[in-house]
Design an enzyme around this catalytic site. Structure first.
Site, short mmCIF file in Angstrom:
data_model
loop_
_atom_site.label_atom_id
_atom_site.label_comp_id
_atom_site.label_asym_id
_atom_site.label_seq_id
_atom_site.Cartn_x
_atom_site.Cartn_y
_atom_site.Cartn_z
N TYR A 262 -0.44 -3.66 17.59
CA TYR A 262 -1.54 -4.66 17.55
C TYR A 262 -0.99 -5.22 18.82
O TYR A 262 -1.96 -6.16 19.34
CB TYR A 262 -1.20 -5.65 16.24
CG TYR A 262 -1.32 -4.97 15.09
CD1 TYR A 262 -2.74 -4.69 14.69
CD2 TYR A 262 -0.38 -4.57 14.45
CE1 TYR A 262 -3.09 -4.05 13.57
CE2 TYR A 262 -0.55 -3.85 13.20
CZ TYR A 262 -2.06 -3.65 12.60
OH TYR A 262 -1.96 -2.96 11.69
N ARG B 62 -2.28 -5.99 4.67
CA ARG B 62 -3.02 -5.97 3.65
C ARG B 62 -3.98 -7.45 3.31
O ARG B 62 -4.86 -7.40 2.73
CB ARG B 62 -2.09 -5.82 2.13
CG ARG B 62 -1.56 -4.56 2.23
CD ARG B 62 -0.54 -4.13 1.06
NE ARG B 62 0.07 -2.95 1.16
CZ ARG B 62 1.06 -2.50 0.54
NH1 ARG B 62 1.55 -3.31 -0.47
NH2 ARG B 62 1.63 -1.14 0.54
N LYS C 215 5.51 6.09 9.89
CA LYS C 215 5.11 4.82 9.91
C LYS C 215 6.16 3.98 8.67
O LYS C 215 6.15 4.72 7.56
CB LYS C 215 3.74 4.65 9.53
CG LYS C 215 3.09 3.33 8.82
CD LYS C 215 1.70 3.42 8.57
CE LYS C 215 1.33 2.30 7.80
NZ LYS C 215 0.16 2.45 7.37
N LYS D 44 3.20 1.09 -4.05
CA LYS D 44 2.72 2.26 -3.95
C LYS D 44 3.67 3.39 -3.93
O LYS D 44 3.73 4.46 -3.21
CB LYS D 44 2.05 2.17 -2.39
CG LYS D 44 0.84 1.17 -2.55
CD LYS D 44 0.00 1.14 -1.21
CE LYS D 44 -1.20 0.35 -1.06
NZ LYS D 44 -2.23 0.19 0.00
N GLU E 99 7.37 16.97 4.56
CA GLU E 99 6.24 16.28 4.56
C GLU E 99 5.22 16.56 6.00
O GLU E 99 4.07 17.09 6.07
CB GLU E 99 6.18 14.72 4.56
CG GLU E 99 6.35 14.19 3.12
CD GLU E 99 5.02 14.21 2.20
OE1 GLU E 99 4.19 14.78 2.66
OE2 GLU E 99 5.19 13.56 1.32
N LYS F 263 4.88 8.73 5.67
CA LYS F 263 4.63 6.89 5.63
C LYS F 263 5.50 6.51 4.76
O LYS F 263 5.26 7.06 3.40
CB LYS F 263 3.19 6.87 5.13
CG LYS F 263 2.86 5.57 4.93
CD LYS F 263 1.29 5.26 4.76
CE LYS F 263 0.69 3.97 4.65
NZ LYS F 263 -0.63 3.77 4.31
N SER G 296 2.02 -4.17 10.84
CA SER G 296 1.81 -5.39 10.94
C SER G 296 2.85 -6.12 10.84
O SER G 296 3.21 -7.26 11.59
CB SER G 296 0.66 -5.82 10.07
OG SER G 296 1.09 -5.29 8.58
C1 PBG Z 1 -3.61 1.95 4.11
C2 PBG Z 1 -2.89 1.50 5.26
C3 PBG Z 1 -1.87 0.69 5.40
C4 PBG Z 1 -1.48 0.45 6.72
C5 PBG Z 1 -2.39 1.42 7.17
N1 PBG Z 1 -3.20 1.94 6.36
C6 PBG Z 1 -1.46 -0.21 4.32
C7 PBG Z 1 -0.60 0.01 3.04
O1 PBG Z 1 -0.37 1.53 3.06
O2 PBG Z 1 -0.38 -0.34 2.04
C8 PBG Z 1 -0.43 -0.33 6.97
C9 PBG Z 1 -0.55 -0.75 8.45
C10 PBG Z 1 0.07 -2.02 8.89
O3 PBG Z 1 0.93 -2.69 8.12
O4 PBG Z 1 -0.04 -2.64 9.92
N2 PBG Z 1 -3.56 3.17 3.34
#
Ligand code: PBG
Length: 332
Positions: free
Chosen positions: A321, A212, A256, A225, A241, A202, A282
């Site tokens: 989505y 968010r 992701k 992050k 990982e 990720k 998203s």
């Molecule tokens: C939270 C999480 C995130 C997403 C899924 N779980 C956001 C982030 O890590 O800040 C993102 C999913 C998306 O953007 O559709 N840990």
């Protein structure tokens, strides 16, 4: 790979007609390849459209149950749940994540009541929908997200979700060592068949903004992050990982975001031969919608081509989505 040279070989021969193209198609996309992420909000009979994700809403628990039924009817095997926790239930330590009656647990039960075990329920493990600072873990005095103490909470969060009926625990927090800790806790708490889909690779990505907004953590988050999510420049590190998460007991792994990381999907599949899932996040969804609205291309054609790309790269499935839209198109 060998072939005769032109004109003995004319690769256009098999492309000339629709029946021949159908016969030679290498990759198949079906509704069973889709996982539908859903946002949960408080109340009853509530639908809150999310401005940055046109066409996506937050639903109260009753609406979530209806969406899960819809998934079942469309042939989508699994839904993924994300809560928009009320502001007064967010805290520094994200303790609401451990509440057996929190929004997430109520949504899990509602889906189970509505669909029995015909639809899989995937739940995200990370503290960001529950913390007052929007980070995925616990902070020390300097604002650093600490690893081991966070893992201890994530373990309890995972067991809480499994107790409520989750089928797949999906840790999205990128802490080290959490997969083994969660696996052991699930075994010890009578959940031997609850799966773990690890968000293994990720990345610290610019594509998460609308998510968010959807869970209400965007406005709370200070900084980024990058001390736990991966550097988008790194591929070898993603393989490490993924190798670690498999060795710790992950049943499947996730990459992701999706489209900018198809090479990671391909490498993971080639190297490890485990089920690999992509999260078309998203921002990717929003860009498809924005592109279509701007007249760049037809929305349906864009999204189907992208989803097919994930399958061709080696994915077992895709969190998107667009799942209900895609399933309707596939079901014709
Ligand atoms: C939270 C999480 C995130 C997403 C899924 N779980 C956001 C982030 O890590 O800040 C993102 C999913 C998306 O953007 O559709 N840990």
């Amino acid at each position: 790979m060998t072939s005769a040279s032109y004109p003995a070989t004319r690769l256009r021969r098999t492309r000339a007609t629709a029946w021949s193209r159908a016969m030679h198609r290498e990759t198949l996309l079906t509704p069973a390849d889709l996982i539908w992420p859903l946002f949960v909000t408080d109340g009853a009979g509530v639908e809150e459209p999310i401005a940055s994700l046109p066409g996506v809403s937050r639903w109260s628990v009753d609406g979530i149950a209806k969406r899960a039924k819809e998934a079942l009817d469309l042939g989508i095997p699994c839904v993924a749940l994300f809560p928009n926790t009320q502001p007064d239930r967010r805290s520094d330590d994200g303790a609401e994540a451990l509440n057996p009656d929190n929004l997430m647990c109520r949504a899990i039960k509602a889906v189970r009541d509505a669909c029995g075990s015909d639809v899989g329920i995937l739940t995200d493990v990370a503290l960001d929908p529950y913390t007052s600072h929007g980070q995925d873990g616990l902070l020390d005095d300097r604002g650093y997200v600490v690893n081991d103490d966070t893992v201890a909470v994530l373990v309890d969060q995972a067991v809480n979700q499994a107790n409520a009926g989750a089928d797949i625990i999906a840790p999205s927090d990128m802490m080290d060592g959490r997969v083994r800790a969660i696996r052991m806790a699930l075994e010890m708490n009578d959940h031997p068949n609850v799966q773990i889909m690890a968000y293994s690779a990720k990345y610290a990505s610019a594509f998460y903004g609308p998510f968010r907004d959807a869970v209400g953590s965007g406005g709370l988050l200070k900084g980024d992050k990058k001390s736990y999510q991966m550097d988008p420049a790194n591929g070898d590190e993603a393989m490490r990982e993924i190798a670690m998460d498999i060795s710790e007991g992950a049943d499947s792994v996730m990459v992701k975001p999706g489209l900018a990381y198809l090479d990671i999907i391909w490498r993971a599949k080639e190297r490890f031969g485990v089920p690999v899932f992509a999260y078309q996040v998203s921002g990717e969804y929003a860009l498809i919608e924005a592109g279509a609205a701007a007249g760049v291309a037809d929305r349906d054609a864009l999204l189907m081509e992208k989803l097919l790309g994930f399958k061709r790269a080696g994915c077992s499935g895709v969190l998107t989505y667009h799942a209900p839209v895609a399933a309707r198109l596939l079901n014709g």
